[in-house]
Design a protein around this motif. Structure first.
Motif, PDB file in Angstrom:
ATOM      1  N   ARG A 341       0.836  -1.208   0.000  1.00 19.39           N
ATOM      2  CA  ARG A 341       0.000   0.000   0.000  1.00 19.39           C
ATOM      3  C   ARG A 341       0.867   1.253   0.000  1.00 19.39           C
ATOM      4  N   ILE A 342       1.926   1.241   0.804  1.00 25.51           N
ATOM      5  CA  ILE A 342       2.819   2.397   0.864  1.00 25.51           C
ATOM      6  C   ILE A 342       3.634   2.496  -0.421  1.00 25.51           C
ATOM      7  N   ARG A 343       4.042   1.357  -0.928  1.00 16.74           N
ATOM      8  CA  ARG A 343       4.821   1.349  -2.171  1.00 16.74           C
ATOM      9  C   ARG A 343       4.038   2.025  -3.302  1.00 16.74           C
ATOM     10  N   ALA A 344       2.745   1.725  -3.399  1.00 19.79           N
ATOM     11  CA  ALA A 344       1.915   2.336  -4.440  1.00 19.79           C
ATOM     12  C   ALA A 344       1.803   3.850  -4.235  1.00 19.79           C
ATOM     13  N   ALA A 345       1.628   4.281  -2.993  1.00 17.60           N
ATOM     14  CA  ALA A 345       1.523   5.716  -2.709  1.00 17.60           C
ATOM     15  C   ALA A 345       2.809   6.436  -3.071  1.00 17.60           C
ATOM     16  N   VAL A 346       3.953   5.809  -2.769  1.00 21.10           N
ATOM     17  CA  VAL A 346       5.239   6.423  -3.101  1.00 21.10           C
ATOM     18  C   VAL A 346       5.445   6.472  -4.616  1.00 21.10           C
ATOM     19  N   GLN A 347       5.027   5.427  -5.323  1.00 20.02           N
ATOM     20  CA  GLN A 347       5.146   5.431  -6.787  1.00 20.02           C
ATOM     21  C   GLN A 347       4.307   6.554  -7.396  1.00 20.02           C
ATOM     22  N   LEU A 348       3.131   6.792  -6.845  1.00 19.40           N
ATOM     23  CA  LEU A 348       2.302   7.891  -7.324  1.00 19.40           C
ATOM     24  C   LEU A 348       2.963   9.236  -7.037  1.00 19.40           C
ATOM     25  N   MET A 349       3.579   9.362  -5.869  1.00 23.38           N
ATOM     26  CA  MET A 349       4.284  10.590  -5.528  1.00 23.38           C
ATOM     27  C   MET A 349       5.439  10.833  -6.497  1.00 23.38           C
ATOM     28  N   GLU A 350       6.238   9.792  -6.706  1.00 22.99           N
ATOM     29  CA  GLU A 350       7.392   9.936  -7.589  1.00 22.99           C
ATOM     30  C   GLU A 350       6.947  10.216  -9.022  1.00 22.99           C
ATOM     31  N   GLY A 351       5.899   9.522  -9.459  1.00 22.82           N
ATOM     32  CA  GLY A 351       5.399   9.751 -10.807  1.00 22.82           C
ATOM     33  C   GLY A 351       4.953  11.185 -11.005  1.00 22.82           C
ATOM     34  N   ALA A 352       4.253  11.751 -10.001  1.00 18.10           N
ATOM     35  CA  ALA A 352       3.795  13.140 -10.098  1.00 18.10           C
ATOM     36  C   ALA A 352       4.979  14.096 -10.153  1.00 18.10           C
ATOM     37  N   GLN A 353       6.016  13.821  -9.378  1.00 17.18           N
ATOM     38  CA  GLN A 353       7.197  14.682  -9.383  1.00 17.18           C
ATOM     39  C   GLN A 353       7.899  14.639 -10.739  1.00 17.18           C
ATOM     40  N   LEU A 354       8.018  13.439 -11.308  1.00 15.40           N
ATOM     41  CA  LEU A 354       8.658  13.298 -12.616  1.00 15.40           C
ATOM     42  C   LEU A 354       7.827  13.962 -13.701  1.00 15.40           C
ATOM     43  N   LEU A 355       6.510  13.842 -13.584  1.00 14.79           N
ATOM     44  CA  LEU A 355       5.634  14.440 -14.587  1.00 14.79           C
ATOM     45  C   LEU A 355       5.734  15.963 -14.559  1.00 14.79           C
ATOM     46  N   SER A 356       5.835  16.518 -13.356  1.00 13.82           N
ATOM     47  CA  SER A 356       5.970  17.975 -13.255  1.00 13.82           C
ATOM     48  C   SER A 356       7.295  18.446 -13.839  1.00 13.82           C
ATOM     49  N   GLY A 357       8.281  17.545 -13.881  1.00 18.89           N
ATOM     50  CA  GLY A 357       9.564  17.860 -14.501  1.00 18.89           C
ATOM     51  C   GLY A 357       9.620  17.472 -15.968  1.00 18.89           C
ATOM     52  N   ARG A 358       8.448  17.197 -16.549  1.00 18.22           N
ATOM     53  CA  ARG A 358       8.310  16.855 -17.974  1.00 18.22           C
ATOM     54  C   ARG A 358       9.082  15.583 -18.338  1.00 18.22           C
ATOM     55  N   GLN A 359       9.111  14.637 -17.415  1.00 16.33           N
ATOM     56  CA  GLN A 359       9.769  13.346 -17.684  1.00 16.33           C
ATOM     57  C   GLN A 359       8.679  12.275 -17.789  1.00 16.33           C
ATOM     58  N   PHE A 360       7.927  12.340 -18.879  1.00 16.49           N
ATOM     59  CA  PHE A 360       6.757  11.487 -19.031  1.00 16.49           C
ATOM     60  C   PHE A 360       7.107  10.005 -19.011  1.00 16.49           C
ATOM     61  N   ASP A 361       8.133   9.607 -19.753  1.00 16.43           N
ATOM     62  CA  ASP A 361       8.479   8.190 -19.835  1.00 16.43           C
ATOM     63  C   ASP A 361       8.848   7.629 -18.467  1.00 16.43           C
ATOM     64  N   SER A 362       9.635   8.381 -17.712  1.00 18.43           N
ATOM     65  CA  SER A 362      10.014   7.926 -16.369  1.00 18.43           C
ATOM     66  C   SER A 362       8.804   7.920 -15.441  1.00 18.43           C
ATOM     67  N   ALA A 363       7.956   8.920 -15.591  1.00 15.38           N
ATOM     68  CA  ALA A 363       6.761   8.990 -14.748  1.00 15.38           C
ATOM     69  C   ALA A 363       5.840   7.799 -14.999  1.00 15.38           C
ATOM     70  N   SER A 364       5.708   7.396 -16.273  1.00 13.28           N
ATOM     71  CA  SER A 364       4.821   6.287 -16.593  1.00 13.28           C
ATOM     72  C   SER A 364       5.289   4.991 -15.958  1.00 13.28           C
ATOM     73  N   LYS A 365       6.586   4.848 -15.756  1.00 11.49           N
ATOM     74  CA  LYS A 365       7.120   3.639 -15.119  1.00 11.49           C
ATOM     75  C   LYS A 365       6.771   3.598 -13.628  1.00 11.49           C
ATOM     76  N   CYS A 366       6.388   4.723 -13.078  1.00 13.53           N
ATOM     77  CA  CYS A 366       5.933   4.771 -11.685  1.00 13.53           C
ATOM     78  C   CYS A 366       4.416   4.622 -11.597  1.00 13.53           C
ATOM     79  N   PHE A 367       3.713   5.319 -12.486  1.00 12.78           N
ATOM     80  CA  PHE A 367       2.250   5.318 -12.411  1.00 12.78           C
ATOM     81  C   PHE A 367       1.631   3.957 -12.718  1.00 12.78           C
ATOM     82  N   TRP A 368       2.109   3.287 -13.784  1.00 16.28           N
ATOM     83  CA  TRP A 368       1.448   2.045 -14.175  1.00 16.28           C
ATOM     84  C   TRP A 368       1.492   0.958 -13.109  1.00 16.28           C
ATOM     85  N   PRO A 369       2.648   0.697 -12.477  1.00 13.44           N
ATOM     86  CA  PRO A 369       2.630  -0.313 -11.394  1.00 13.44           C
ATOM     87  C   PRO A 369       1.700   0.076 -10.247  1.00 13.44           C
ATOM     88  N   ALA A 370       1.657   1.380  -9.927  1.00  9.32           N
ATOM     89  CA  ALA A 370       0.774   1.825  -8.843  1.00  9.32           C
ATOM     90  C   ALA A 370      -0.686   1.626  -9.224  1.00  9.32           C
TER      91      ALA A 370
END
Length: 500
Positions: A341-370
């Motif tokens: 449960r925490i792992r998913a929340a952290v992946q969403l956090m990291e994905g949002a941070q990467l997305l705000s930095g315009r790193q879509f490909d890296s962000a998607s690797k966080c969002f999809w598993p979550a």
């Protein structure tokens, strides 16, 4: 000292609620058995300094060293002193960071020191090992000692402690993401606690854990007034640190939802209870909730300095991307995570941070598993609280023309999950999930267009589902459908929350 049943005072204390034996704190006897009970009373009442002093005096009196772990003094233990191991484990769990690191098998070896006929003490040892296994996210060990404790308590014919094991098992299942199994354990715990005199606190812990399940599975918060009642019942007896954090989280977030002006005062009152009980190790967790509130009402929601709760505390706060950001700032500082449960929340956090930095490909690797975990485990609460981050990512997929079908699938799944789950555990048997999702929007919907936007479908689709709904509910108008749905308990009145 023993009663007519042949059990000692300490045995009776272990198998009954605190209210049944706390009068022994006034007993002037120097009997070893009564002194053990006094240590237990001091511990459960939060008088930890006094409890520690009594305990160390008992160890010294019995020729044992207070400075050396009891598994290192195994050769000195006897059936009368072996129960001291229970105290050692209890004290280790009270804010001791090294408690999860203590080898469980070394304590398991001490079973040999107990009287083999004393099933209650043996079960109590297993029972105190269980929370330590949980804090280390060692679910296999937790299940093992829970099963062993259950066997011993049943043999000792102690229903009160059997109920506790079922409550423990429910908490294990929720923490590991098995939301389907937990309610059965909770029902067993509740039905047994109801037969025990003065077990109001224990029933409150059970019901609060059920409210935790409701949030995780259905995104359904309990009624605010009901939570205040559970708070009073909880603090009237002996409560677990974990269930107190569940109470604090539910109470804090329902207060936010209802824009309660007294939210910070209520929170401070809970912190006062923790200080009075000697549970100051939980105060950082309370600070995380407070920072989450400040971030939610701020126009520039920036997290404060990292608080860095251990993972086994953060899980009870039902973490979302904001909670994890306050706690760790970034995924790298979170380290290796063991609770899914925490792992998913952290992946969403990291994905949002990467997305705000315009790193879509890296962000998607966080969002999809979550997102896969949210769908697999059914974490409606997480999908709801993380909805802003998820929506931005899915919209970005659509804008870029990447993962379009996959994004469409998750948008539909999450919308149905949060819309239907927020009010009812599952759609009525004669309604499809999508029909029920439309129905739950009706009380507050302003138009078919608004509902279509919320569900990411066309207005024609909404009209189609409404036609089917009217037919199945034997009504002809939207107002009639809403009235009938409220009467059947399928939805709440406009703007209202469902209570527990």
């Amino acid at each position: 000292m023993s009663d007519l049943s042949g059990k000692s005072a300490f045995q009776r204390a272990l198998e009954t609620p605190l209210k049944a034996y706390e009068h022994l704190s006034e007993d002037s006897s120097e009997d070893l058995d009564v002194l053990k009970v006094k240590v237990l009373i001091d511990y459960k009442k939060g008088r930890l300094r006094q409890a520690t002093a009594r305990y160390e005096a008992l160890l010294t009196h019995c020729g044992l060293s207070p400075r050396i772990a009891l598994f290192e003094q195994k050769d000195k233990l006897t059936p009368s002193t072996a129960p001291f191991v229970i105290f050692e484990l209890l004290f280790l769990m009270t804010g001791a960071e090294d408690a999860p690191r203590r080898p469980l098998d070394r304590y398991m070896d001490l079973i040999d020191c107990f009287d083999p006929d004393d099933r209650l003490y043996v079960g109590a040892l297993y029972n105190t090992l269980l929370p330590i296994a949980m804090r280390n996210a060692d679910f296999a060990a937790a299940e093992q000692v829970a099963s062993l404790a259950l066997t011993e308590f049943k043999a000792a014919k102690c229903d009160y402690l059997v109920a506790f094991i079922h409550l423990h098992r429910a908490i294990i299942q929720v923490a590991r993401g098995d939301l389907a199994t937990a309610p059965a354990h909770l029902e067993r715990a509740r039905s047994t606690f109801m037969l025990v005199p003065e077990a109001e606190c224990e029933l409150a812990m059970t019901d609060l854990t059920q409210a935790w399940v409701n949030f995780e599975k259905e995104n359904r918060f309990p009624n605010h007034a009901w939570l205040l009642t559970q708070r009073d019942l909880l603090i009237s007896g002996e409560f677990w640190a974990e269930t107190f954090l569940i109470l604090a989280t539910l109470l804090f977030r329902t207060s936010v939802a209802k824009s309660d002006d007294m939210i910070l005062e209520t929170h401070s009152a809970l912190e006062t209870v923790l200080r009075a009980r000697g549970l100051t190790s939980l105060l950082p967790a309370m600070q995380v909730l407070r920072e989450e509130y400040f971030a939610s009402v701020s126009t520039t929601p920036d997290a404060a300095d990292c608080i860095a709760l251990p993972e086994h505390q953060l899980i009870w706060l039902m973490p979302n991307p904001m909670t994890t950001r306050i706690n760790w700032a970034d995924a790298k500082s979170a380290g290796t995570l063991r609770f899914p449960r925490i792992r998913a929340a952290v992946q969403l956090m990291e994905g949002a941070q990467l997305l705000s930095g315009r790193q879509f490909d890296s962000a998607s690797k966080c969002f999809w598993p979550a997102l896969e975990d949210i769908e697999t485990y059914g974490w409606a609460g997480l999908s709801h609280t993380a909805r802003p981050e998820i929506d931005i990512f899915l919209a970005e997929c659509k804008a870029r023309g990447r993962f379009v079908e996959r994004a469409r699938h998750y948008r539909a799944a999450l919308t149905s999950q949060t819309a239907a789950g927020a009010l009812h555990p599952k759609p009525p048997a004669d309604l499809t999930p999508t029909e029920f999702a439309v129905l739950t929007l009706l009380p507050d919907a302003t138009s078919n267009k608004a509902m279509a936007r919320d569900l990411n479908v066309t207005e024609a689709t909404i009209k189609f589902h409404l036609t089917n709904l009217y037919r199945k509910m034997n009504v002809t108008k939207r107002r009639e459908a809403v009235k009938e749905a409220i009467a059947r308990g399928w939805v709440s009145a406009p703007g209202n929350q469902i209570g527990t």
